[in-house]
Design an enzyme around this catalytic site. Structure first.
Site, PDB file in Angstrom:
ATOM      1  N   VAL A  39       0.834  -1.208   0.000  1.00 25.05           N
ATOM      2  CA  VAL A  39       0.000   0.000   0.000  1.00 25.05           C
ATOM      3  C   VAL A  39       0.868   1.259   0.000  1.00 25.05           C
ATOM      4  O   VAL A  39       0.569   2.237  -0.687  1.00 25.05           O
ATOM      5  CB  VAL A  39      -0.928  -0.005   1.246  1.00 25.05           C
ATOM      6  CG1 VAL A  39      -1.622   1.333   1.426  1.00 25.05           C
ATOM      7  CG2 VAL A  39      -1.960  -1.123   1.143  1.00 25.05           C
ATOM      8  N   LYS A 209     -25.791 -11.828  -9.688  1.00 22.12           N
ATOM      9  CA  LYS A 209     -24.464 -11.744 -10.323  1.00 22.12           C
ATOM     10  C   LYS A 209     -24.603 -11.426 -11.810  1.00 22.12           C
ATOM     11  O   LYS A 209     -23.796 -10.681 -12.372  1.00 22.12           O
ATOM     12  CB  LYS A 209     -23.713 -13.053 -10.094  1.00 22.12           C
ATOM     13  CG  LYS A 209     -23.381 -13.249  -8.614  1.00 22.12           C
ATOM     14  CD  LYS A 209     -22.994 -14.679  -8.318  1.00 22.12           C
ATOM     15  CE  LYS A 209     -22.643 -14.858  -6.851  1.00 22.12           C
ATOM     16  NZ  LYS A 209     -22.496 -16.283  -6.488  1.00 22.12           N
TER      17      LYS A 209
END
Ligand code: NAP
Length: 435
Positions: A39, A209
């Site tokens: 990160v 979905k």
């Protein structure tokens, strides 16, 4: 140029600590150094919302992190990870997080399929990311490839096995000759199906979905109400055996496709059991695995395969979103937005186009086949192949595969065929996909 780094931790709030949430918590707690390196700043888990803070959770998760105040927690983090499921309080908490300027990561397909537009608009208004890689097909990277890797291409069609429970059930029926009820019981015993299997067996989960995939692939907004849905309840052991005899397997498919020109057509979004040719890559998807087969103009066919559920596989996709969102928070900027520049009309179910296989029991006498074929022709449904199985007594078994036909024409044809005097039974009507 030096990498962007910061010693100030990015605050992560976790809403839900169940099958997936607990694995996400452990992923964050167990790998602080790796995550900070990827990160560019440490990730700090600042709280975990649950209903029952006194219940038993993984002992590696500090108890002081637990709270029942979902919305308060959602308002005090840089990244909010929603893993509670359901519509409320997940919706309110996500809106609170977005308003407060937090990036949101969720795996909640039901919420996205029902309230996606509201949430994406709130994310746009706040200028923050709403990521949901884990909402479709668990661990399989499919959202990012469609949204980003294929952003310069035109997707024509998606065929997905996106519900592991029904794939497990149909696979058991195929390999062991079980009837549906027996296969569902086995899936329940092995933890692949819920005590109430309705959401899976009746295709609701796959329909959520399908709506998400169609919205992304066709840069439009498709809600669960636009999805024509048929589950696997009517599939019998005999259907499965016949499928095998004709070189197919039966799969529950989520289908999203453009009918007509790619910039000015209509789209069809549906969930139903279908005969898939045994040599199609989707036919090889066994057990509870998922796969999504994408056909794009430039890229051609692509197949994405892997585990569609389970704590650690799903947490892998969630953590990928968390790291990406955290990284963007540090470097500034926002990921690709959900584009909705194509206002494709969604075809009603009756207008969907597919090939069909009909199985009929008819009187075993001359002229019956011609009579049935004539009736199909009268309804504009053209026959691809006809096969007659050995007769049993005075009953012959006919297997008719059609060319592509509108669902409404096919339904009218089947009604008429059922009324023909020599037709004893329309045993099954199944779509054929991927041929
Ligand atoms: P789960 O095991 O049922 O866990 C749900 C968690 O949310 C529990 O910790 C529960 O608290 C908490 N929760 C629920 N309602 C709450 C409320 N009103 N207030 C506070 N906490 C609340 O669910 P899951 O299987 O991890 O699924 C989470 C999400 O991921 C769902 O959207 C699901 O569709 C999605 N997903 C799951 C999978 C999978 O394999 N499981 C795969 C893909 C996507 P308690 O601990 O107190 O009960």
């Amino acid at each position: 140029m030096p990498e962007t780094t910061s010693q100030t931790p990015l605050r992560v709030a976790l809403l839900g600590c169940g099958v997936v949430g607990s694995q996400v918590a452990l992923g964050i707690l167990a790998n602080p150094i790796d995550l900070a390196a990827r990160v560019g700043a440490p990730l700090e888990l600042v709280g975990i919302a649950v209903r029952r803070p006194d219940a038993e959770y993984d002992p590696r998760i500090p108890r002081e992190l637990f709270t029942t105040d979902v919305v308060e927690l959602a308002g005090r983090a840089d990244i909010v990870v929603e893993l509670m499921g359901g519509i409320e309080p997940a919706r309110t908490a996500i809106l609170r997080a977005l308003e407060s300027g937090a990036a949101v990561v969720t795996a909640n397909k039901a919420l996205l399929a029902e309230r996606g537009p509201e949430l994406f608009e709130a994310a746009d208004a706040a200028g923050v990311d709403l990521s949901y890689e884990a909402a479709v097909a668990g661990a399989i990277p499919i959202i990012r490839p469609i949204r980003e890797s294929l952003a310069g291409d035109h997707v024509r069609r998606i065929l997905g096995i996106v519900n592991g429970t029904t794939n497990f059930v149909l696979d058991k029926m195929t390999t062991e000759g079980l009837e549906l009820d027996q296969a569902v019981k086995e899936a329940q015993a092995l933890g692949f199906a819920e005590a109430d299997p309705t959401a899976d067996v009746d295709g609701f989960d796959a329909a959520s979905k399908a709506a998400i995939l169609a919205s992304l692939a066709f840069h439009t907004r498709v809600s669960i109400n636009d999805v024509a849905r048929e589950g696997i309840r009517s599939v019998t052991a005999a259907d499965v055996a016949w499928a095998q005899k004709t070189g197919h397997v039966i799969k529950l498919l989520a289908v999203a496709e453009v009918i007509g020109p790619v910039d000015d057509g209509e789209i069809s979004v549906r969930v139903h059991p279908a005969l898939v040719p045994a040599d199609h890559p989707l036919a090889a998807v066994r057990g509870a695995f998922n796969a999504v087969f994408v056909e794009a103009d430039g890229a051609g066919p692509l197949m994405f395969y892997g585990q569609g559920a389970g704590g650690r596989p799903t947490a892998s996709a969630v953590l990928g979103d968390v790291v990406s969102a955290a990284r963007r928070r540090l470097t500034g900027g926002k990921g690709l937005r959900e584009s909705k520049d194509q206002a494709f009309p969604v075809l009603p179910a009756a207008a969907a186009i597919a090939r069909y296989q009909l199985r009929l029991d008819v009187d075993d006498r001359p002229g019956v086949l011609a009579q049935v074929a004539g009736l199909l022709a009268d309804h504009g449904v053209s026959i691809d192949t006809v096969r007659q199985a050995p007769s049993q007594g005075d009953v012959a078994h006919l297997l008719i595969t059609t060319h592509a036909a509108r669902e409404a024409s096919l339904a009218a044809t089947v009604d008429a065929v059922a009324r023909l005097e020599p037709v004893r039974d329309v045993v099954s009507v199944l779509r054929v996909e991927g041929a």
